[in-house]
Design a protein around this motif. Structure first.
Motif, PDB file in Angstrom:
ATOM      1  N   GLY A 294      -6.660  -3.509  -2.802  1.00 43.44           N
ATOM      2  CA  GLY A 294      -7.065  -4.902  -3.804  1.00 43.44           C
ATOM      3  C   GLY A 294      -5.644  -5.031  -4.956  1.00 43.44           C
ATOM      4  O   GLY A 294      -6.485  -6.549  -5.024  1.00 43.44           O
ATOM      5  N   GLN A 295      -4.949  -4.833  -5.242  1.00 44.04           N
ATOM      6  CA  GLN A 295      -4.368  -5.842  -6.349  1.00 44.04           C
ATOM      7  C   GLN A 295      -2.557  -5.325  -5.150  1.00 44.04           C
ATOM      8  O   GLN A 295      -2.062  -4.897  -5.809  1.00 44.04           O
ATOM      9  N   GLU A 296      -2.592  -6.356  -4.334  1.00 44.02           N
ATOM     10  CA  GLU A 296      -1.847  -6.777  -3.455  1.00 44.02           C
ATOM     11  C   GLU A 296       0.319  -7.457  -4.560  1.00 44.02           C
ATOM     12  O   GLU A 296      -0.553  -7.908  -5.012  1.00 44.02           O
ATOM     13  N   ALA A 297       0.581  -6.802  -4.639  1.00 38.81           N
ATOM     14  CA  ALA A 297       2.081  -7.431  -5.250  1.00 38.81           C
ATOM     15  C   ALA A 297       2.966  -8.704  -4.351  1.00 38.81           C
ATOM     16  O   ALA A 297       2.758  -8.422  -2.917  1.00 38.81           O
ATOM     17  N   PRO A 298       3.489  -9.163  -4.892  1.00 45.04           N
ATOM     18  CA  PRO A 298       4.171 -10.536  -4.077  1.00 45.04           C
ATOM     19  C   PRO A 298       5.269  -9.525  -3.221  1.00 45.04           C
ATOM     20  O   PRO A 298       6.062  -8.392  -3.206  1.00 45.04           O
ATOM     21  N   LEU A 299       5.721 -10.368  -2.145  1.00 41.47           N
ATOM     22  CA  LEU A 299       6.682  -8.860  -1.215  1.00 41.47           C
ATOM     23  C   LEU A 299       7.706  -8.927  -1.390  1.00 41.47           C
ATOM     24  O   LEU A 299       8.863  -8.043  -1.069  1.00 41.47           O
ATOM     25  N   GLU A 300       8.079  -9.463  -2.355  1.00 45.90           N
ATOM     26  CA  GLU A 300       9.663  -9.409  -3.423  1.00 45.90           C
ATOM     27  C   GLU A 300       9.521  -8.476  -3.803  1.00 45.90           C
ATOM     28  O   GLU A 300      10.707  -7.695  -4.000  1.00 45.90           O
ATOM     29  N   MET A 301       8.083  -8.149  -5.253  1.00 49.55           N
ATOM     30  CA  MET A 301       8.136  -6.719  -5.191  1.00 49.55           C
ATOM     31  C   MET A 301       8.676  -5.146  -4.223  1.00 49.55           C
ATOM     32  O   MET A 301       9.274  -4.793  -4.298  1.00 49.55           O
ATOM     33  N   THR A 302       7.960  -5.401  -3.226  1.00 46.55           N
ATOM     34  CA  THR A 302       8.522  -4.858  -1.835  1.00 46.55           C
ATOM     35  C   THR A 302      10.349  -4.611  -1.598  1.00 46.55           C
ATOM     36  O   THR A 302      10.270  -3.509  -0.885  1.00 46.55           O
ATOM     37  N   GLN A 303       9.996  -5.539  -1.980  1.00 47.65           N
ATOM     38  CA  GLN A 303      11.932  -6.127  -0.894  1.00 47.65           C
ATOM     39  C   GLN A 303      12.768  -5.430  -2.536  1.00 47.65           C
ATOM     40  O   GLN A 303      13.660  -4.928  -2.241  1.00 47.65           O
ATOM     41  N   LEU A 304      12.149  -5.850  -3.558  1.00 47.35           N
ATOM     42  CA  LEU A 304      12.720  -4.801  -4.276  1.00 47.35           C
ATOM     43  C   LEU A 304      12.903  -3.573  -4.612  1.00 47.35           C
ATOM     44  O   LEU A 304      13.880  -2.446  -4.872  1.00 47.35           O
TER      45      LEU A 304
END
Length: 80
Positions: A40-50
């Motif tokens: 329930g606390q999804e981070a932005p896609l950019e964080m996964t990219q990093l």
């Protein structure tokens, strides 16, 4: 400055997924949506990219182009 704690947590989730499924490979979007339990606390896609880029820089992941898309997977074990 970017807070590295979320990136560290995402990186850990990715490596946990690969510990169970060492042959897994997917796109940024697939990893973001299917490999990480956001609870329930999804981070932005950019964080996964990093996180992916950080793991690749450490030699833990590799990225390949397949049909024009980046596909991420566990890096091969280094030989001796």
């Amino acid at each position: 400055m970017i807070d590295s704690d979320p990136i560290d947590r995402i990186s850990a989730a990715i490596m946990d997924y690969l510990a169970i499924r060492p042959q897994a490979a997917d796109s940024l979007e697939g990893i973001h949506h299917w490999w990480i339990n956001w609870a329930g606390q999804e981070a932005p896609l950019e964080m996964t990219q990093l996180a992916l880029e950080s793991l690749a820089a450490k030699g833990q992941l590799q990225v390949r182009l397949l049909a024009g898309r980046e596909i991420w997977s566990r890096a091969p074990a280094k030989q001796g």
